[in-house]
Design a protein around this motif. Structure first.
Motif, mmCIF file in Angstrom:
data_model
loop_
_atom_site.group_PDB
_atom_site.id
_atom_site.type_symbol
_atom_site.label_atom_id
_atom_site.label_comp_id
_atom_site.label_asym_id
_atom_site.label_seq_id
_atom_site.Cartn_x
_atom_site.Cartn_y
_atom_site.Cartn_z
ATOM 1 N N MET A 1 -5.333 17.758 23.363
ATOM 2 C CA MET A 1 -4.308 17.015 22.957
ATOM 3 C C MET A 1 -4.462 15.769 22.939
ATOM 4 N N SER A 2 -4.045 15.161 21.850
ATOM 5 C CA SER A 2 -4.345 13.679 21.977
ATOM 6 C C SER A 2 -2.910 13.056 22.586
ATOM 7 N N THR A 3 -3.186 11.811 23.419
ATOM 8 C CA THR A 3 -2.044 11.062 23.943
ATOM 9 C C THR A 3 -1.617 9.961 23.221
ATOM 10 N N GLU A 4 -2.382 9.760 22.136
ATOM 11 C CA GLU A 4 -1.969 8.496 21.252
ATOM 12 C C GLU A 4 -0.863 8.895 20.450
ATOM 13 N N PRO A 5 0.269 7.854 20.536
ATOM 14 C CA PRO A 5 1.362 8.042 19.712
ATOM 15 C C PRO A 5 1.126 8.357 18.064
ATOM 16 N N SER A 6 1.854 9.206 17.499
ATOM 17 C CA SER A 6 1.617 9.576 16.031
ATOM 18 C C SER A 6 2.114 8.097 15.469
ATOM 19 N N SER A 7 1.297 7.573 14.249
ATOM 20 C CA SER A 7 1.947 6.764 13.591
ATOM 21 C C SER A 7 2.335 6.687 12.009
ATOM 22 N N GLY A 8 3.068 5.952 11.743
ATOM 23 C CA GLY A 8 3.444 6.092 10.124
ATOM 24 C C GLY A 8 3.214 5.141 9.370
ATOM 25 N N LEU A 9 3.184 5.285 7.971
ATOM 26 C CA LEU A 9 2.730 4.221 6.968
ATOM 27 C C LEU A 9 3.788 4.255 5.978
ATOM 28 N N LEU A 10 4.395 3.412 5.599
ATOM 29 C CA LEU A 10 5.314 3.071 4.544
ATOM 30 C C LEU A 10 4.957 2.197 3.544
ATOM 31 N N VAL A 11 4.949 2.906 2.195
ATOM 32 C CA VAL A 11 4.305 1.990 1.143
ATOM 33 C C VAL A 11 5.597 1.793 0.306
ATOM 34 N N ILE A 12 5.724 0.385 -0.016
ATOM 35 C CA ILE A 12 7.111 -0.105 -0.831
ATOM 36 C C ILE A 12 6.577 -0.587 -1.905
ATOM 37 N N VAL A 13 6.861 -0.076 -3.197
ATOM 38 C CA VAL A 13 6.340 -0.669 -4.304
ATOM 39 C C VAL A 13 7.542 -1.223 -5.092
ATOM 40 N N GLU A 14 7.485 -2.409 -5.568
ATOM 41 C CA GLU A 14 8.431 -3.006 -6.461
ATOM 42 C C GLU A 14 8.320 -2.614 -7.794
ATOM 43 N N LEU A 15 9.185 -2.552 -8.608
ATOM 44 C CA LEU A 15 9.096 -2.229 -10.106
ATOM 45 C C LEU A 15 8.220 -3.213 -10.800
ATOM 46 N N GLY A 16 7.033 -2.616 -11.408
ATOM 47 C CA GLY A 16 6.125 -3.642 -12.057
ATOM 48 C C GLY A 16 4.873 -3.849 -11.388
ATOM 49 N N ALA A 17 5.175 -3.479 -10.027
ATOM 50 C CA ALA A 17 3.794 -3.933 -9.083
ATOM 51 C C ALA A 17 2.602 -2.824 -9.105
ATOM 52 N N ALA A 18 1.466 -3.327 -8.788
ATOM 53 C CA ALA A 18 0.333 -2.448 -9.003
ATOM 54 C C ALA A 18 0.165 -1.657 -7.656
ATOM 55 N N TRP A 19 -0.268 -0.599 -7.774
ATOM 56 C CA TRP A 19 -0.688 0.212 -6.406
ATOM 57 C C TRP A 19 -1.694 -0.421 -5.628
ATOM 58 N N PRO A 20 -1.376 -0.715 -4.286
ATOM 59 C CA PRO A 20 -2.455 -1.225 -3.585
ATOM 60 C C PRO A 20 -3.814 -0.320 -3.346
ATOM 61 N N GLY A 21 -4.816 -0.670 -4.134
ATOM 62 C CA GLY A 21 -5.873 0.029 -4.383
ATOM 63 C C GLY A 21 -6.989 0.206 -3.049
ATOM 64 N N TRP A 22 -6.597 -0.825 -2.017
ATOM 65 C CA TRP A 22 -7.368 -0.948 -0.852
ATOM 66 C C TRP A 22 -6.900 0.077 0.001
ATOM 67 N N LEU A 23 -5.556 0.406 -0.055
ATOM 68 C CA LEU A 23 -5.099 1.441 0.639
ATOM 69 C C LEU A 23 -5.655 2.990 0.292
ATOM 70 N N VAL A 24 -6.309 3.604 1.175
ATOM 71 C CA VAL A 24 -6.989 4.675 0.941
ATOM 72 C C VAL A 24 -6.299 5.823 1.792
ATOM 73 N N ALA A 25 -6.505 7.156 1.407
ATOM 74 C CA ALA A 25 -5.906 8.201 1.902
ATOM 75 C C ALA A 25 -6.348 8.447 3.486
ATOM 76 N N GLY A 26 -7.452 8.176 3.907
ATOM 77 C CA GLY A 26 -7.854 8.339 5.280
ATOM 78 C C GLY A 26 -7.487 7.160 6.050
ATOM 79 N N SER A 27 -6.336 6.671 5.929
ATOM 80 C CA SER A 27 -5.675 5.467 6.802
ATOM 81 C C SER A 27 -5.478 5.858 8.298
ATOM 82 N N GLY A 28 -5.742 6.966 8.757
ATOM 83 C CA GLY A 28 -5.619 7.392 9.893
ATOM 84 C C GLY A 28 -4.046 7.545 10.104
ATOM 85 N N HIS A 29 -3.232 7.358 9.445
ATOM 86 C CA HIS A 29 -1.634 7.307 9.827
ATOM 87 C C HIS A 29 -1.472 8.884 9.555
ATOM 88 N N THR A 30 -0.405 9.268 10.610
ATOM 89 C CA THR A 30 -0.236 11.066 10.602
ATOM 90 C C THR A 30 0.724 11.350 9.508
#
Length: 159
Positions: A1-30
């Protein structure tokens, strides 16, 4: 069992903004969440909605670790005020540890947007501890802290 706390990722996209391509699915956020600006919502209403929702978006026991703000090219005072309010709320929430914030724009932002992001960093830097929790991306590349109006990463296109 992992003792590291779970971490979250929130992506906030303004209307007309491009998706952040550097953000990959394997970010490690639970846990991952996305909030996008609705057509006709406007920057102030969008910022208020994100601020109101941010604290309760992650499941119980998951701390919001990283917020990514994908910005559009708009750089007027109304837009920048909304971005400042949103950034402050995410970086310095009451009674809990703030998230890291990455602001992402196109690889070649217009001069006005670039200067506005420089001003955003400067206004947030006044609060202790923001420099190490605030980052900027232009396209796929991370920029050095926006310490001059035209950093190299912002002026060169991504290969």
């Amino acid at each position: 069992m992992s003792t590291e706390p779970s971490s979250g990722l929130l992506v906030i996209v303004e209307l007309g903004a491009a998706w952040p391509g550097w953000l990959v699915a394997g970010s490690g956020h639970t846990s991952r969440r996305v909030l996008s600006e609705l057509e006709g919502e406007g920057p102030s209403a969008f910022a208020a909605r994100v601020i109101a929702a941010a604290a309760g978006l992650m499941p119980r026991g998951v701390r919001l670790d990283l917020a990514v703000l994908a910005v559009n090219e708009r750089a007027d005072e109304t837009q920048m005020r909304a971005r400042r309010e949103l950034a402050r709320a995410l970086l310095y929430p009451r009674n809990r540890r703030g998230a890291r914030l990455s602001v992402t724009a196109t690889a070649t932002p217009g001069d006005r947007l670039h200067f506005a992001l420089f001003s955003l960093e400067s206004s947030l830097d006044a609060v202790k501890g923001s420099r190490e929790r605030l980052s900027f991306y232009f396209g796929e590349r991370a920029a050095a802290p926006v310490s001059s109006p035209m950093p190299e990463a912002a002026t060169s296109a991504v290969a």
